[in-house]
Structures are given as structure tokens and as C-alpha cells.
Design a protein around this motif. Sequence first.
Motif, PDB file in Angstrom:
ATOM      1  N   VAL A  17     -19.659  -5.063  -7.614  1.00  0.00           N
ATOM      2  CA  VAL A  17     -18.980  -4.846  -6.345  1.00  0.00           C
ATOM      3  C   VAL A  17     -19.834  -3.930  -5.473  1.00  0.00           C
ATOM      4  O   VAL A  17     -20.344  -2.914  -5.924  1.00  0.00           O
ATOM      5  CB  VAL A  17     -17.598  -4.213  -6.603  1.00  0.00           C
ATOM      6  CG1 VAL A  17     -16.891  -3.917  -5.305  1.00  0.00           C
ATOM      7  CG2 VAL A  17     -16.765  -5.123  -7.475  1.00  0.00           C
ATOM      8  N   ASP A  18     -19.975  -4.303  -4.197  1.00  0.00           N
ATOM      9  CA  ASP A  18     -20.784  -3.510  -3.279  1.00  0.00           C
ATOM     10  C   ASP A  18     -19.973  -2.438  -2.562  1.00  0.00           C
ATOM     11  O   ASP A  18     -20.504  -1.425  -2.154  1.00  0.00           O
ATOM     12  CB  ASP A  18     -21.459  -4.400  -2.243  1.00  0.00           C
ATOM     13  CG  ASP A  18     -22.544  -5.262  -2.862  1.00  0.00           C
ATOM     14  OD1 ASP A  18     -23.002  -4.924  -3.969  1.00  0.00           O
ATOM     15  OD2 ASP A  18     -22.918  -6.263  -2.238  1.00  0.00           O
ATOM     16  N   THR A  19     -18.679  -2.665  -2.374  1.00  0.00           N
ATOM     17  CA  THR A  19     -17.851  -1.706  -1.648  1.00  0.00           C
ATOM     18  C   THR A  19     -16.779  -1.153  -2.575  1.00  0.00           C
ATOM     19  O   THR A  19     -16.319  -1.824  -3.491  1.00  0.00           O
ATOM     20  CB  THR A  19     -17.162  -2.358  -0.435  1.00  0.00           C
ATOM     21  OG1 THR A  19     -16.363  -3.436  -0.897  1.00  0.00           O
ATOM     22  CG2 THR A  19     -18.175  -2.849   0.573  1.00  0.00           C
ATOM     23  N   TRP A  20     -16.387   0.079  -2.298  1.00  0.00           N
ATOM     24  CA  TRP A  20     -15.349   0.747  -3.068  1.00  0.00           C
ATOM     25  C   TRP A  20     -14.160   1.004  -2.176  1.00  0.00           C
ATOM     26  O   TRP A  20     -14.309   1.419  -1.032  1.00  0.00           O
ATOM     27  CB  TRP A  20     -15.863   2.080  -3.611  1.00  0.00           C
ATOM     28  CG  TRP A  20     -16.886   1.924  -4.687  1.00  0.00           C
ATOM     29  CD1 TRP A  20     -18.215   1.754  -4.515  1.00  0.00           C
ATOM     30  CD2 TRP A  20     -16.650   1.873  -6.077  1.00  0.00           C
ATOM     31  NE1 TRP A  20     -18.831   1.611  -5.709  1.00  0.00           N
ATOM     32  CE2 TRP A  20     -17.887   1.697  -6.701  1.00  0.00           C
ATOM     33  CE3 TRP A  20     -15.509   1.978  -6.862  1.00  0.00           C
ATOM     34  CZ2 TRP A  20     -18.021   1.608  -8.074  1.00  0.00           C
ATOM     35  CZ3 TRP A  20     -15.649   1.899  -8.233  1.00  0.00           C
ATOM     36  CH2 TRP A  20     -16.884   1.715  -8.829  1.00  0.00           C
ATOM     37  N   LEU A  21     -12.967   0.747  -2.699  1.00  0.00           N
ATOM     38  CA  LEU A  21     -11.745   1.022  -1.962  1.00  0.00           C
ATOM     39  C   LEU A  21     -11.369   2.485  -2.148  1.00  0.00           C
ATOM     40  O   LEU A  21     -11.541   3.049  -3.229  1.00  0.00           O
ATOM     41  CB  LEU A  21     -10.599   0.154  -2.469  1.00  0.00           C
ATOM     42  CG  LEU A  21     -10.653  -1.323  -2.145  1.00  0.00           C
ATOM     43  CD1 LEU A  21      -9.512  -2.039  -2.849  1.00  0.00           C
ATOM     44  CD2 LEU A  21     -10.596  -1.566  -0.671  1.00  0.00           C
ATOM     45  N   ALA A  25      -5.788   3.022  -0.846  1.00  0.00           N
ATOM     46  CA  ALA A  25      -5.703   1.597  -0.528  1.00  0.00           C
ATOM     47  C   ALA A  25      -4.984   0.824  -1.627  1.00  0.00           C
ATOM     48  O   ALA A  25      -4.429  -0.240  -1.370  1.00  0.00           O
ATOM     49  CB  ALA A  25      -7.096   1.022  -0.296  1.00  0.00           C
ATOM     50  N   LEU A  26      -4.987   1.345  -2.813  1.00  0.00           N
ATOM     51  CA  LEU A  26      -4.236   0.734  -3.912  1.00  0.00           C
ATOM     52  C   LEU A  26      -2.952   1.490  -4.223  1.00  0.00           C
ATOM     53  O   LEU A  26      -1.956   0.889  -4.615  1.00  0.00           O
ATOM     54  CB  LEU A  26      -5.104   0.668  -5.169  1.00  0.00           C
ATOM     55  CG  LEU A  26      -6.320  -0.240  -5.080  1.00  0.00           C
ATOM     56  CD1 LEU A  26      -7.153  -0.118  -6.327  1.00  0.00           C
ATOM     57  CD2 LEU A  26      -5.904  -1.672  -4.858  1.00  0.00           C
ATOM     58  N   ALA A  27      -2.972   2.795  -4.015  1.00  0.00           N
ATOM     59  CA  ALA A  27      -1.811   3.612  -4.378  1.00  0.00           C
ATOM     60  C   ALA A  27      -0.627   3.373  -3.443  1.00  0.00           C
ATOM     61  O   ALA A  27       0.519   3.290  -3.903  1.00  0.00           O
ATOM     62  CB  ALA A  27      -2.189   5.091  -4.380  1.00  0.00           C
ATOM     63  N   LEU A  28      -0.866   3.281  -2.148  1.00  0.00           N
ATOM     64  CA  LEU A  28       0.250   3.135  -1.208  1.00  0.00           C
ATOM     65  C   LEU A  28       0.980   1.803  -1.345  1.00  0.00           C
ATOM     66  O   LEU A  28       2.221   1.789  -1.381  1.00  0.00           O
ATOM     67  CB  LEU A  28      -0.239   3.357   0.228  1.00  0.00           C
ATOM     68  CG  LEU A  28      -0.651   4.794   0.551  1.00  0.00           C
ATOM     69  CD1 LEU A  28      -1.123   4.896   1.996  1.00  0.00           C
ATOM     70  CD2 LEU A  28       0.474   5.765   0.287  1.00  0.00           C
ATOM     71  N   PRO A  29       0.287   0.653  -1.414  1.00  0.00           N
ATOM     72  CA  PRO A  29       1.040  -0.587  -1.635  1.00  0.00           C
ATOM     73  C   PRO A  29       1.765  -0.605  -2.977  1.00  0.00           C
ATOM     74  O   PRO A  29       2.867  -1.137  -3.079  1.00  0.00           O
ATOM     75  CB  PRO A  29      -0.037  -1.675  -1.582  1.00  0.00           C
ATOM     76  CG  PRO A  29      -1.150  -1.078  -0.819  1.00  0.00           C
ATOM     77  CD  PRO A  29      -1.125   0.385  -1.125  1.00  0.00           C
ATOM     78  N   THR A  30       1.162  -0.008  -4.000  1.00  0.00           N
ATOM     79  CA  THR A  30       1.819   0.060  -5.302  1.00  0.00           C
ATOM     80  C   THR A  30       3.081   0.907  -5.222  1.00  0.00           C
ATOM     81  O   THR A  30       4.136   0.525  -5.754  1.00  0.00           O
ATOM     82  CB  THR A  30       0.857   0.640  -6.352  1.00  0.00           C
ATOM     83  OG1 THR A  30      -0.327  -0.165  -6.377  1.00  0.00           O
ATOM     84  CG2 THR A  30       1.482   0.670  -7.719  1.00  0.00           C
TER      85      THR A  30
END
Length: 68
Positions: A17-21, A25-30
Motif C-alpha cells: 500500500v502506498d498511502t496510509w489512512l 478514518a476507520l475509527a469514526l465509521p466503526t
Amino acid sequence: MSAPTHTRPHPATSGGVDTWLPWWALALPTLAFITLLVLILNPADAHAAAGDPAITHLVERVHQLVTR
């Protein structure tokens, strides 16, 4: 007449993967999903807030204007 094409200076990688979230970006939708799931499973805990009648009236007027 053909236009010149541009080639990449480095070959394309098919690896990692070239980009990191960012963490949020993962915690709020979860968090939103879990909150909605809990409200669906136990709707007795989802109480409507008793608001100011003026604010309620304002929201109703905005809704009427938008739906017109």
C-alpha cells in the motif's frame, strides 16, 4: 498527427500500500456503526431530547421551506 506520450520514470509497483489512512478514518465509521447497531438492538434507550419550542418551530419552518 500523433501526440507524444509520456512514460513514467519508474515502473509501477504492484506491491504494498502506498498511502496510509489516519486512525480516525476507520475509527469514526466503526464507532457510528456500533452506536447505530446498539440503538437498533435496544431502542428503549434511544430517548428523544426535549428541545426548546422555539428551536422546534424554527426547524419545522425550515423543513416546510425546503420541501416547497
